[in-house]
Scaffold this motif. Structure first.
Motif, PDB file in Angstrom:
ATOM      1  N   ALA A 247     -24.049 -15.854  -5.874  1.00 54.51           N
ATOM      2  CA  ALA A 247     -25.479 -16.144  -5.781  1.00 54.51           C
ATOM      3  C   ALA A 247     -26.275 -14.845  -5.760  1.00 54.51           C
ATOM      4  O   ALA A 247     -25.783 -13.787  -5.398  1.00 54.51           O
ATOM      5  N   SER A 248     -27.533 -14.924  -6.142  1.00 53.63           N
ATOM      6  CA  SER A 248     -28.381 -13.735  -6.159  1.00 53.63           C
ATOM      7  C   SER A 248     -28.911 -13.388  -4.773  1.00 53.63           C
ATOM      8  O   SER A 248     -29.444 -12.312  -4.558  1.00 53.63           O
ATOM      9  N   THR A 249     -28.788 -14.316  -3.829  1.00 55.92           N
ATOM     10  CA  THR A 249     -29.229 -14.068  -2.462  1.00 55.92           C
ATOM     11  C   THR A 249     -28.104 -14.420  -1.490  1.00 55.92           C
ATOM     12  O   THR A 249     -27.152 -15.097  -1.848  1.00 55.92           O
ATOM     13  N   THR A 250     -28.241 -13.949  -0.272  1.00 55.95           N
ATOM     14  CA  THR A 250     -27.284 -14.262   0.779  1.00 55.95           C
ATOM     15  C   THR A 250     -28.042 -14.834   1.973  1.00 55.95           C
ATOM     16  O   THR A 250     -29.081 -14.302   2.369  1.00 55.95           O
ATOM     17  N   ASP A 251     -27.529 -15.884   2.529  1.00 55.67           N
ATOM     18  CA  ASP A 251     -28.152 -16.519   3.680  1.00 55.67           C
ATOM     19  C   ASP A 251     -27.876 -15.680   4.923  1.00 55.67           C
ATOM     20  O   ASP A 251     -26.747 -15.589   5.391  1.00 55.67           O
ATOM     21  N   ASP A 252     -28.934 -15.046   5.470  1.00 58.48           N
ATOM     22  CA  ASP A 252     -28.768 -14.178   6.637  1.00 58.48           C
ATOM     23  C   ASP A 252     -28.121 -14.915   7.797  1.00 58.48           C
ATOM     24  O   ASP A 252     -27.263 -14.371   8.498  1.00 58.48           O
ATOM     25  N   GLU A 253     -28.553 -16.148   8.017  1.00 54.96           N
ATOM     26  CA  GLU A 253     -28.068 -16.896   9.174  1.00 54.96           C
ATOM     27  C   GLU A 253     -26.619 -17.327   9.008  1.00 54.96           C
ATOM     28  O   GLU A 253     -25.926 -17.593   9.994  1.00 54.96           O
ATOM     29  N   ALA A 254     -26.129 -17.382   7.783  1.00 52.96           N
ATOM     30  CA  ALA A 254     -24.742 -17.776   7.549  1.00 52.96           C
ATOM     31  C   ALA A 254     -23.767 -16.613   7.685  1.00 52.96           C
ATOM     32  O   ALA A 254     -22.558 -16.814   7.772  1.00 52.96           O
ATOM     33  N   PHE A 255     -24.297 -15.386   7.703  1.00 53.86           N
ATOM     34  CA  PHE A 255     -23.435 -14.211   7.844  1.00 53.86           C
ATOM     35  C   PHE A 255     -22.886 -14.144   9.265  1.00 53.86           C
ATOM     36  O   PHE A 255     -23.605 -14.291  10.244  1.00 53.86           O
ATOM     37  N   ILE A 256     -21.584 -13.915   9.369  1.00 51.68           N
ATOM     38  CA  ILE A 256     -20.910 -13.802  10.669  1.00 51.68           C
ATOM     39  C   ILE A 256     -20.542 -12.338  10.874  1.00 51.68           C
ATOM     40  O   ILE A 256     -19.722 -11.788  10.141  1.00 51.68           O
ATOM     41  N   CYS A 257     -21.152 -11.700  11.855  1.00 49.85           N
ATOM     42  CA  CYS A 257     -20.832 -10.307  12.160  1.00 49.85           C
ATOM     43  C   CYS A 257     -19.605 -10.257  13.070  1.00 49.85           C
ATOM     44  O   CYS A 257     -19.582 -10.876  14.133  1.00 49.85           O
ATOM     45  N   SER A 258     -18.596  -9.512  12.634  1.00 49.27           N
ATOM     46  CA  SER A 258     -17.357  -9.408  13.401  1.00 49.27           C
ATOM     47  C   SER A 258     -17.134  -8.029  14.009  1.00 49.27           C
ATOM     48  O   SER A 258     -16.230  -7.857  14.829  1.00 49.27           O
ATOM     49  N   TYR A 259     -17.928  -7.052  13.605  1.00 48.56           N
ATOM     50  CA  TYR A 259     -17.835  -5.703  14.199  1.00 48.56           C
ATOM     51  C   TYR A 259     -19.094  -4.952  13.802  1.00 48.56           C
ATOM     52  O   TYR A 259     -19.480  -4.946  12.632  1.00 48.56           O
ATOM     53  N   ARG A 260     -19.763  -4.335  14.786  1.00 44.83           N
ATOM     54  CA  ARG A 260     -21.058  -3.700  14.540  1.00 44.83           C
ATOM     55  C   ARG A 260     -20.958  -2.204  14.846  1.00 44.83           C
ATOM     56  O   ARG A 260     -20.578  -1.804  15.948  1.00 44.83           O
ATOM     57  N   ILE A 261     -21.319  -1.384  13.860  1.00 43.57           N
ATOM     58  CA  ILE A 261     -21.270   0.068  13.989  1.00 43.57           C
ATOM     59  C   ILE A 261     -22.671   0.639  13.810  1.00 43.57           C
ATOM     60  O   ILE A 261     -23.320   0.405  12.780  1.00 43.57           O
ATOM     61  N   TYR A 262     -23.129   1.389  14.783  1.00 44.75           N
ATOM     62  CA  TYR A 262     -24.399   2.101  14.665  1.00 44.75           C
ATOM     63  C   TYR A 262     -24.101   3.564  14.347  1.00 44.75           C
ATOM     64  O   TYR A 262     -23.377   4.237  15.079  1.00 44.75           O
ATOM     65  N   ILE A 263     -24.646   4.052  13.235  1.00 43.86           N
ATOM     66  CA  ILE A 263     -24.511   5.451  12.843  1.00 43.86           C
ATOM     67  C   ILE A 263     -25.876   6.102  13.058  1.00 43.86           C
ATOM     68  O   ILE A 263     -26.865   5.712  12.428  1.00 43.86           O
ATOM     69  N   SER A 264     -25.933   7.069  13.952  1.00 47.29           N
ATOM     70  CA  SER A 264     -27.238   7.601  14.352  1.00 47.29           C
ATOM     71  C   SER A 264     -27.934   8.356  13.236  1.00 47.29           C
ATOM     72  O   SER A 264     -29.164   8.374  13.161  1.00 47.29           O
ATOM     73  N   GLY A 265     -27.160   8.998  12.326  1.00 40.23           N
ATOM     74  CA  GLY A 265     -27.771   9.911  11.377  1.00 40.23           C
ATOM     75  C   GLY A 265     -28.287  11.145  12.095  1.00 40.23           C
ATOM     76  O   GLY A 265     -28.214  11.262  13.321  1.00 40.23           O
ATOM     77  N   ASP A 266     -28.804  12.090  11.319  1.00 42.65           N
ATOM     78  CA  ASP A 266     -29.368  13.303  11.916  1.00 42.65           C
ATOM     79  C   ASP A 266     -30.728  12.967  12.515  1.00 42.65           C
ATOM     80  O   ASP A 266     -31.716  12.794  11.795  1.00 42.65           O
ATOM     81  N   THR A 267     -30.781  12.857  13.800  1.00 43.06           N
ATOM     82  CA  THR A 267     -32.049  12.547  14.454  1.00 43.06           C
ATOM     83  C   THR A 267     -32.095  13.198  15.822  1.00 43.06           C
ATOM     84  O   THR A 267     -31.060  13.522  16.412  1.00 43.06           O
ATOM     85  N   LEU A 268     -33.278  13.390  16.303  1.00 45.17           N
ATOM     86  CA  LEU A 268     -33.497  13.715  17.705  1.00 45.17           C
ATOM     87  C   LEU A 268     -33.697  12.399  18.462  1.00 45.17           C
ATOM     88  O   LEU A 268     -33.838  11.335  17.862  1.00 45.17           O
ATOM     89  N   TYR A 269     -33.706  12.483  19.785  1.00 43.46           N
ATOM     90  CA  TYR A 269     -34.022  11.292  20.576  1.00 43.46           C
ATOM     91  C   TYR A 269     -35.536  11.102  20.514  1.00 43.46           C
ATOM     92  O   TYR A 269     -36.306  11.864  21.102  1.00 43.46           O
ATOM     93  N   VAL A 270     -35.962  10.090  19.763  1.00 41.52           N
ATOM     94  CA  VAL A 270     -37.387   9.825  19.575  1.00 41.52           C
ATOM     95  C   VAL A 270     -37.683   8.376  19.967  1.00 41.52           C
ATOM     96  O   VAL A 270     -36.786   7.537  20.069  1.00 41.52           O
ATOM     97  N   LYS A 271     -38.959   8.097  20.163  1.00 42.58           N
ATOM     98  CA  LYS A 271     -39.380   6.801  20.687  1.00 42.58           C
ATOM     99  C   LYS A 271     -38.971   5.647  19.768  1.00 42.58           C
ATOM    100  O   LYS A 271     -38.659   4.543  20.243  1.00 42.58           O
ATOM    101  N   ASP A 272     -38.949   5.882  18.450  1.00 39.16           N
ATOM    102  CA  ASP A 272     -38.602   4.815  17.508  1.00 39.16           C
ATOM    103  C   ASP A 272     -37.227   4.221  17.799  1.00 39.16           C
ATOM    104  O   ASP A 272     -36.974   3.041  17.504  1.00 39.16           O
ATOM    105  N   LEU A 273     -36.338   5.021  18.372  1.00 39.90           N
ATOM    106  CA  LEU A 273     -34.980   4.539  18.649  1.00 39.90           C
ATOM    107  C   LEU A 273     -34.962   3.449  19.716  1.00 39.90           C
ATOM    108  O   LEU A 273     -34.009   2.673  19.805  1.00 39.90           O
ATOM    109  N   GLU A 274     -36.001   3.383  20.530  1.00 37.28           N
ATOM    110  CA  GLU A 274     -36.007   2.441  21.647  1.00 37.28           C
ATOM    111  C   GLU A 274     -36.098   0.987  21.194  1.00 37.28           C
ATOM    112  O   GLU A 274     -35.889   0.070  21.983  1.00 37.28           O
TER     113      GLU A 274
END
Length: 365
Positions: free
Chosen positions: A237-264
């Motif tokens: 399909a050309s689209t994917t149903d967000d609600e049907a996606f099952i997340c089984s492992y979540r990885i946050y990659i910070s990237g090059d950043t300082l600790y800024v308010k947007d992260l909150e």
């Protein structure tokens, strides 16, 4: 809600990552890891079905369900130089755990920003032009405007909070072999969900405003990388149903950043919303410009800011990367270890050297 942005990759289509190397000489695997590490809680490596290989600086290779995803490719060697901005250069202190031209096939590149210590001059010249790359709008504009023979042809731009799916083509009829992925239902296909996360090389305030105007330091992203499953019916399909996606492992990659308010906003949307973060790859080093002898401006987190981010995001586990490969890093890994211990978080991190791998388990749907 359906996401309008998705691409499909086929792990069986094994191509050399560099354009000047024939696929007949392609390596099948990464080099053996110097050391294999896993979650500190009791587990066995045999239970793991995914690996993260640390090449050096911010370059890692993640393997799961037959695909290989590479982050921020930088393969320069000791003594090589990178351009980091007007009048600013960095010198590499280390060698990568594997050479660029010795990589096995790579399916996808995740590029946090267009900076030479994350996408060096050799990488830019050598990568095959149809290799899928997900990156910032700024990097997208550079990579796709090099002329007919030099432009990258499969670059996808994601800004902060924008998202897309990467569908993994797996032949249902071939799921019974010993070397094929294991999952509990033939109605589910492995899939990646990627969301751009905020990041700033220059902290909040007047300096940030000035940099936005002058463009001295490029804009950067972090990423939320969710490994999971989507209905098999979505694959064509050309689209994917967000609600049907099952997340089984979540990885946050910070990237090059300082600790800024947007992260909150990150814990508001994930940790506090019942979407725990299994792993954080945190970019550290306390990178300073114009250089180590005149450290006027810090543009990546040092140890103290890194621990602040751990306490904010509260991942189950943190793996530091991007901490000592260039001479512009002034906050060594030892500082982060000490700060984590002081904060009572000593058991919430795994430390990798170049050539080590972290092995983990992505849950079945």
């Amino acid at each position: 809600m359906a996401s309008k942005r998705s691409i499909t990759i086929d792990p069986s289509r094994k191509q050399a990552p560099t354009r000047d190397r024939p696929s007949t000489t392609l390596k099948e695997h990464l080099p053996p890891a110097k050391s294999s590490k896993s979650h500190p809680t009791p587990t066995t490596l045999e239970e793991c079905n995914a690996t993260l290989f640390f090449v050096g600086t911010a370059t890692t290779v993640l393997e799961w369900q037959g695909i290989r995803l590479m982050t921020d490719p930088n393969f320069l060697h000791t003594g090589d130089h990178v351009h980091l901005g007007p009048g600013v250069t960095g010198t590499r202190r280390t060698n990568p755990a594997v050479d660029l031209h010795d990589l096995p096939h790579i399916d996808l590149v995740l590029l946090s920003h267009y900076h030479a210590d994350h996408f060096d001059q050799e990488v830019e010249a050598s990568l095959r032009r149809d290799l899928p790359i997900i990156t910032t709008p700024h990097a997208h504009s550079h990579l796709t405007s090099k002329g007919d023979s030099e432009s990258f042809t499969s670059v996808h731009a994601l800004d902060a909070w924008e998202h897309m799916f990467v569908k993994i083509k797996v032949d249902v009829a071939m799921r019974t072999g010993a070397d094929t992925p294991s999952f509990s239902s033939r109605r589910q296909q492995p899939c990646l969900h990627l969301t751009g996360m905020p990041g700033k090389h220059v902290g909040d305030g007047l300096l940030s405003t000035a940099n936005d105007i002058l463009g001295a330091v490029p804009p950067t992203n972090g990423w939320m990388l969710e490994l999971g499953y989507a209905p098999t019916s979505d694959m064509d399909a050309s689209t994917t149903d967000d609600e049907a996606f099952i997340c089984s492992y979540r990885i946050y990659i910070s990237g090059d950043t300082l600790y800024v308010k947007d992260l909150e906003r990150i814990p508001e949307l994930y940790t506090h919303a019942g979407k725990p973060i299994d792993l954080m790859l945190i970019h550290l080093g306390g990178t300073t410009i114009p250089g180590p002898h005149i450290p006027l401006l810090m543009v990546t987190m040092d140890a103290k800011q890194g621990v602040q981010l751990v306490q904010l995001v509260r991942p189950d586990l943190t793996v530091p990367i991007h901490y000592d490969d260039y001479d512009v890093f002034l906050s060594p890994l030892a500082d982060f270890k000490a700060e984590m211990s002081k904060a009572g978080l000593g058991d919430k991190a795994v430390y990798l050297d170049r050539g080590d791998e972290f092995r983990f388990r992505v849950r079945d749907p």
